[in-house]
Design a protein around this motif. Structure first.
Motif, PDB file in Angstrom:
ATOM      1  N   THR A  87       0.825  -1.208   0.000  1.00  0.00           N
ATOM      2  CA  THR A  87       0.000   0.000   0.000  1.00  0.00           C
ATOM      3  C   THR A  87       0.863   1.263   0.000  1.00  0.00           C
ATOM      4  N   GLN A  88       1.933   1.279   0.806  1.00  0.00           N
ATOM      5  CA  GLN A  88       2.822   2.438   0.858  1.00  0.00           C
ATOM      6  C   GLN A  88       3.452   2.706  -0.510  1.00  0.00           C
ATOM      7  N   LEU A  89       3.873   1.646  -1.190  1.00  0.00           N
ATOM      8  CA  LEU A  89       4.516   1.810  -2.498  1.00  0.00           C
ATOM      9  C   LEU A  89       3.506   2.226  -3.564  1.00  0.00           C
ATOM     10  N   LEU A  90       2.295   1.683  -3.489  1.00  0.00           N
ATOM     11  CA  LEU A  90       1.255   2.077  -4.440  1.00  0.00           C
ATOM     12  C   LEU A  90       0.895   3.553  -4.275  1.00  0.00           C
ATOM     13  N   LEU A  91       0.887   4.043  -3.036  1.00  0.00           N
ATOM     14  CA  LEU A  91       0.620   5.462  -2.793  1.00  0.00           C
ATOM     15  C   LEU A  91       1.699   6.331  -3.426  1.00  0.00           C
ATOM     16  N   ASP A  92       2.950   5.878  -3.352  1.00  0.00           N
ATOM     17  CA  ASP A  92       4.043   6.578  -4.030  1.00  0.00           C
ATOM     18  C   ASP A  92       3.815   6.600  -5.539  1.00  0.00           C
ATOM     19  N   GLY A  93       3.486   5.428  -6.097  1.00  0.00           N
ATOM     20  CA  GLY A  93       3.253   5.328  -7.539  1.00  0.00           C
ATOM     21  C   GLY A  93       2.132   6.245  -7.991  1.00  0.00           C
ATOM     22  N   PHE A  94       1.040   6.297  -7.209  1.00  0.00           N
ATOM     23  CA  PHE A  94      -0.095   7.157  -7.551  1.00  0.00           C
ATOM     24  C   PHE A  94       0.297   8.625  -7.487  1.00  0.00           C
ATOM     25  N   SER A  95       1.083   9.005  -6.455  1.00  0.00           N
ATOM     26  CA  SER A  95       1.488  10.408  -6.316  1.00  0.00           C
ATOM     27  C   SER A  95       2.393  10.850  -7.456  1.00  0.00           C
ATOM     28  N   GLN A  96       3.061   9.883  -8.101  1.00  0.00           N
ATOM     29  CA  GLN A  96       3.948  10.191  -9.229  1.00  0.00           C
ATOM     30  C   GLN A  96       3.272   9.927 -10.574  1.00  0.00           C
ATOM     31  N   GLY A  97       1.938   9.703 -10.549  1.00  0.00           N
ATOM     32  CA  GLY A  97       1.179   9.539 -11.778  1.00  0.00           C
ATOM     33  C   GLY A  97       1.369   8.202 -12.453  1.00  0.00           C
ATOM     34  N   ARG A  98       1.724   7.146 -11.660  1.00  0.00           N
ATOM     35  CA  ARG A  98       1.958   5.829 -12.258  1.00  0.00           C
ATOM     36  C   ARG A  98       1.049   4.762 -11.661  1.00  0.00           C
ATOM     37  N   GLY A  99      -0.188   5.132 -11.378  1.00  0.00           N
ATOM     38  CA  GLY A  99      -1.082   4.123 -10.829  1.00  0.00           C
ATOM     39  C   GLY A  99      -2.428   4.717 -10.470  1.00  0.00           C
ATOM     40  N   ALA A 100      -3.369   3.843 -10.101  1.00  0.00           N
ATOM     41  CA  ALA A 100      -4.713   4.257  -9.725  1.00  0.00           C
ATOM     42  C   ALA A 100      -4.761   4.585  -8.234  1.00  0.00           C
ATOM     43  N   PRO A 101      -5.812   5.317  -7.789  1.00  0.00           N
ATOM     44  CA  PRO A 101      -5.962   5.592  -6.355  1.00  0.00           C
ATOM     45  C   PRO A 101      -5.979   4.295  -5.549  1.00  0.00           C
ATOM     46  N   VAL A 102      -5.434   4.363  -4.343  1.00  0.00           N
ATOM     47  CA  VAL A 102      -5.276   3.164  -3.518  1.00  0.00           C
ATOM     48  C   VAL A 102      -6.328   3.140  -2.424  1.00  0.00           C
ATOM     49  N   GLN A 103      -7.030   2.020  -2.314  1.00  0.00           N
ATOM     50  CA  GLN A 103      -7.957   1.795  -1.207  1.00  0.00           C
ATOM     51  C   GLN A 103      -7.233   0.942  -0.169  1.00  0.00           C
ATOM     52  N   LEU A 104      -7.041   1.499   1.027  1.00  0.00           N
ATOM     53  CA  LEU A 104      -6.205   0.855   2.038  1.00  0.00           C
ATOM     54  C   LEU A 104      -6.725  -0.506   2.458  1.00  0.00           C
ATOM     55  N   LEU A 105      -8.040  -0.666   2.562  1.00  0.00           N
ATOM     56  CA  LEU A 105      -8.609  -1.935   3.002  1.00  0.00           C
ATOM     57  C   LEU A 105      -9.448  -2.581   1.909  1.00  0.00           C
ATOM     58  N   SER A 106      -9.001  -2.446   0.677  1.00  0.00           N
ATOM     59  CA  SER A 106      -9.728  -3.043  -0.428  1.00  0.00           C
ATOM     60  C   SER A 106      -9.655  -4.561  -0.368  1.00  0.00           C
TER      61      SER A 106
END
Length: 330
Positions: free
Chosen positions: A147-166
């Motif tokens: 989740t932490q890495l996906l949040l980084d990717g999203f903030s840099q425009g390389r991924g979709a929004p992250v749902q923490l408890l998806s």
């Protein structure tokens, strides 16, 4: 002091293995692009086989209780690291790599580096208790870490929004090769069932390549990182200090203060296995999981390289400190 010398010797052995990977890449005898394939092999096969192999032993009620205690101590250690990481990096604003930095602080190289160190100092009993730490690592790797890495990717425009408890996050955390092997290993251990020799042989052979493959991978990462970039890696050295000294000190004190003498016959082995795991450098997963999740994997690689190099000094020193603290508190 004897255990400190054992650790130093083992660290030097692993350093020579990493040097082999570094040299092969520099001589153009190894394609660094294959590092992703080695990472997948370690993550999806070797990690599970390590746990399964360690749990293939005769059932002992005292050891089973010790494993449960080790699991509690491992959770305590990870909780301290997570709290520390979020206290240091409270805000993501202006820091596109906050997730990688938190990941690096929380997820140590407990399996790939921890196992050979624990094996050298404590033998197979220590590795058995270390599996509790590795189980926690794998649960957090696919939940908190991912989740932490996906949040980084999203903030840099390389991924979709992250749902923490998806549902996806929860399923990846609970159902992955390492957790499945853990469940199977525990069932076989408590049911007192041993794998057939040919299956156990395959599992053991996969587990045995852990150190060589992981250190070769670190050597490959080192070959892709310039010495100049490491020497001018100011923020990275701060993270290395926290990962290698500050957080392990808090974990060490917390583990030392927990009185487990009434629960396990050998508190030293259980606690020392947890301490060694907590003092290892940033996990190799910091680099390859960053790439998978769209985060800055080059920054992750530099953190892995810098912390691994510095751990040659810090690992023996931290164990020396633990050898001093254990008799005082335990």
């Amino acid at each position: 002091m004897h255990n400190v010398l054992i650790i130093l010797n083992q660290v030097l052995i692993m350093g020579l293995i990493a040097a082999g990977g570094f040299t092969l890449v520099r001589l153009k005898k190894f394609d660094p692009q294959l590092s992703r394939s080695i990472s997948n092999l370690l993550l999806y096969i070797v990690a599970g086989c390590i746990i399964l192999n360690a749990l293939q032993r005769d059932f002992n009620p005292h050891e089973a209780r010790g494993l449960a205690v080790a699991f509690m101590l491992a959770l305590l250690s990870y909780l301290i690291c997570i709290l520390g990481a979020h206290l240091i990096f409270r805000n993501r604003k202006g820091n596109p790599n906050a997730g990688i930095e938190r990941f690096a602080l929380v997820m140590p190289n407990a399996g790939y580096i921890g196992i050979p160190l624990v094996q050298a100092v404590l033998g197979t009993d220590g590795v058995f208790y270390l599996t509790a730490y590795i189980v926690c690592f794998n649960l957090l790797l696919f939940s908190y870490g991912r989740t932490q890495l996906l949040l980084d990717g999203f903030s840099q425009g390389r991924g979709a929004p992250v749902q923490l408890l998806s549902r996806e996050t929860v399923m990846k955390s609970l159902i992955n090769p390492a957790t499945l092997c853990t469940a199977l290993g525990l069932i076989l251990y408590f049911a007192r069932i041993r794998l057939p020799s040919f299956l156990l042989g395959a599992v053991k052979n996969y587990a045995d390549v852990n150190t060589v493959l992981s250190m070769l991978l670190i050597g490959v990462f080192l070959s892709q990182t310039s010495l100049k970039s490491l020497l001018h890696f100011g923020r990275g050295f701060l993270i290395c200090f926290v990962r290698l000294i500050a957080l392990p000190l808090f974990c060490m004190l917390a583990i030392a203060l927990v009185d487990i003498r009434a629960l396990v016959p050998d508190p030293y082995t259980v606690k020392t296995a947890m301490v060694i795991a907590a003092t290892t450098p940033c996990g190799v997963a910091t680099a390859f999981m960053s790439e998978v999740c769209g985060a800055d994997h080059l920054y992750g690689s530099r953190l892995v390289c810098a912390s691994t190099i510095l751990s040659v000094l810090t690992l023996p020193l931290m164990l020396l400190l633990w050898e001093f603290l254990f008799p005082l508190f335990c």
